[in-house]
Design an enzyme around this catalytic site. Structure first.
Site, PDB file in Angstrom:
ATOM      1  N   LYS A  61       0.872  -1.102   0.120  1.00  0.00           N
ATOM      2  CA  LYS A  61       0.081   0.056  -0.053  1.00  0.00           C
ATOM      3  C   LYS A  61       1.033   1.171   0.023  1.00  0.00           C
ATOM      4  O   LYS A  61       0.498   2.061  -0.716  1.00  0.00           O
ATOM      5  CB  LYS A  61      -1.014   0.161   1.134  1.00  0.00           C
ATOM      6  CG  LYS A  61      -1.826  -1.165   1.298  1.00  0.00           C
ATOM      7  CD  LYS A  61      -2.900  -0.939   2.422  1.00  0.00           C
ATOM      8  CE  LYS A  61      -2.122  -0.992   3.826  1.00  0.00           C
ATOM      9  NZ  LYS A  61      -1.712  -2.486   4.179  1.00  0.00           N
ATOM     10  N   ARG A 107      -0.100  -9.251  13.293  1.00  0.00           N
ATOM     11  CA  ARG A 107      -0.822  -8.322  12.334  1.00  0.00           C
ATOM     12  C   ARG A 107      -1.672  -8.589  11.434  1.00  0.00           C
ATOM     13  O   ARG A 107      -2.464  -8.248  11.051  1.00  0.00           O
ATOM     14  CB  ARG A 107       0.542  -7.495  11.851  1.00  0.00           C
ATOM     15  CG  ARG A 107       1.034  -6.379  12.780  1.00  0.00           C
ATOM     16  CD  ARG A 107       2.329  -5.877  12.501  1.00  0.00           C
ATOM     17  NE  ARG A 107       2.404  -5.191  11.249  1.00  0.00           N
ATOM     18  CZ  ARG A 107       3.266  -5.006  10.559  1.00  0.00           C
ATOM     19  NH1 ARG A 107       4.498  -5.675  10.577  1.00  0.00           N
ATOM     20  NH2 ARG A 107       3.420  -4.294   9.609  1.00  0.00           N
TER      21      ARG A 107
HETATM   22  P1  AMP Z   1       1.006   0.392   9.006  1.00  0.00           P
HETATM   23  O1  AMP Z   1       1.966   1.324   8.979  1.00  0.00           O
HETATM   24  O2  AMP Z   1      -0.307   0.915   8.315  1.00  0.00           O
HETATM   25  O3  AMP Z   1       1.256  -1.202   8.840  1.00  0.00           O
HETATM   26  O4  AMP Z   1       0.532   0.455  10.451  1.00  0.00           O
HETATM   27  C1  AMP Z   1       1.411   0.107  11.437  1.00  0.00           C
HETATM   28  C2  AMP Z   1       0.749   0.098  13.003  1.00  0.00           C
HETATM   29  O5  AMP Z   1      -0.021   1.389  13.268  1.00  0.00           O
HETATM   30  C3  AMP Z   1      -0.460  -0.897  12.997  1.00  0.00           C
HETATM   31  O6  AMP Z   1      -0.151  -2.149  13.255  1.00  0.00           O
HETATM   32  C4  AMP Z   1      -1.253  -0.231  14.196  1.00  0.00           C
HETATM   33  O7  AMP Z   1      -0.909  -0.845  15.171  1.00  0.00           O
HETATM   34  C5  AMP Z   1      -1.339   0.855  13.845  1.00  0.00           C
HETATM   35  N1  AMP Z   1      -2.404   1.610  13.020  1.00  0.00           N
HETATM   36  C6  AMP Z   1      -2.002   2.196  11.756  1.00  0.00           C
HETATM   37  N2  AMP Z   1      -3.235   2.484  11.210  1.00  0.00           N
HETATM   38  C7  AMP Z   1      -4.018   2.051  12.173  1.00  0.00           C
HETATM   39  C8  AMP Z   1      -5.688   2.252  12.081  1.00  0.00           C
HETATM   40  N3  AMP Z   1      -6.160   2.819  11.198  1.00  0.00           N
HETATM   41  N4  AMP Z   1      -6.187   1.823  13.305  1.00  0.00           N
HETATM   42  C9  AMP Z   1      -5.726   1.467  14.408  1.00  0.00           C
HETATM   43  N5  AMP Z   1      -4.370   1.274  14.475  1.00  0.00           N
HETATM   44  C10 AMP Z   1      -3.479   1.629  13.339  1.00  0.00           C
END
Ligand code: AMP
Length: 194
Positions: free
Chosen positions: A14, A146
């Site tokens: 993404k 995750r």
């Molecule tokens: P990402 O960079 O999108 O993989 O997000 C890394 C981490 O940030 C996730 O594993 C969650 O702990 C937190 N996180 C990111 N976006 C969200 C969201 N929309 N809701 C809740 N936690 C989030």
């Protein structure tokens, strides 16, 4: 406005694709994960709160995440549109986003979901963990959690957009350029039908 939710499990690509799409379509990229990481680095109150959830691969509570996202949207009043990357991750977040955008006289145009098999995701995330500096990429147990959180809490968000005929799956296997081309075809198709 062209408002895209770029969807898919951790490691689907993404972030990489969002960076390419924003320059082609002149959109603002809002990645909730990136915003949390900036806050962790800056040791803000929000960062301190988010860190324990992120380190374990769990979701940051909806209330906090929604408020943060809305603040970021409001920082960009001139935007021609947004790419939401990593948000919404729960149905509550999707409903809040819908209501928030409606209040601004706009809505989500389309959800594009990158489709990648689980085995490939783990491989990609472990590889990314070697140089991303992300604690949550470096530990296989956290990666597995995750993906499990995605399957249990996030995958259902696709139904929310599907019910509104806004859901489109895109094959997330191939080169960065191949996947980018598929996303562009989907977006251009949507724009023609607008
Ligand atoms: P990402 O960079 O999108 O993989 O997000 C890394 C981490 O940030 C996730 O594993 C969650 O702990 C937190 N996180 C990111 N976006 C969200 C969201 N929309 N809701 C809740 N936690 C989030």
């Amino acid at each position: 406005m062209l408002n895209i939710v770029l969807f898919g499990p951790p490691g689907a690509g993404k972030g990489t694709q969002a960076e390419k799409l924003i320059s082609k379509y002149n959109l603002v990229h809002l990645s909730t994960g990136d915003i949390f990481r900036v806050n962790i680095k800056g040791e803000t109150e929000l960062g301190k709160l988010a860190k324990s959830y992120m380190d374990g691969g769990n979701l940051v509570p909806d209330e906090v995440t929604i408020k943060m996202l809305e603040t970021e949207v409001d920082k960009n009043p001139q935007a021609e549109g947004f790419i939401f990357d990593g948000f919404p991750r729960t149905t509550t977040q999707a409903e809040a986003l819908e209501a928030f955008l409606k209040g601004k006289g706009t809505t989500i145009s389309v959800m594009l979901a990158l489709d990648v098999a689980e085995k490939e995701l783990i491989k990609r995330l472990l590889l990314r963990g070697q140089d991303s500096g992300r604690a949550d990429d470096a530990n296989e147990e956290v990666i597995t959690n995750r993906i499990s959180v995605y399957n249990k809490q996030t995958a259902v968000v696709a139904d929310f957009y599907s019910q509104q005929n806004k859901f489109q799956k895109v094959n997330g296997i191939g080169s960065v350029e191949e996947i980018f081309d598929r996303l562009c075809v989907a977006i251009d198709g949507y724009k023609v039908s607008m």
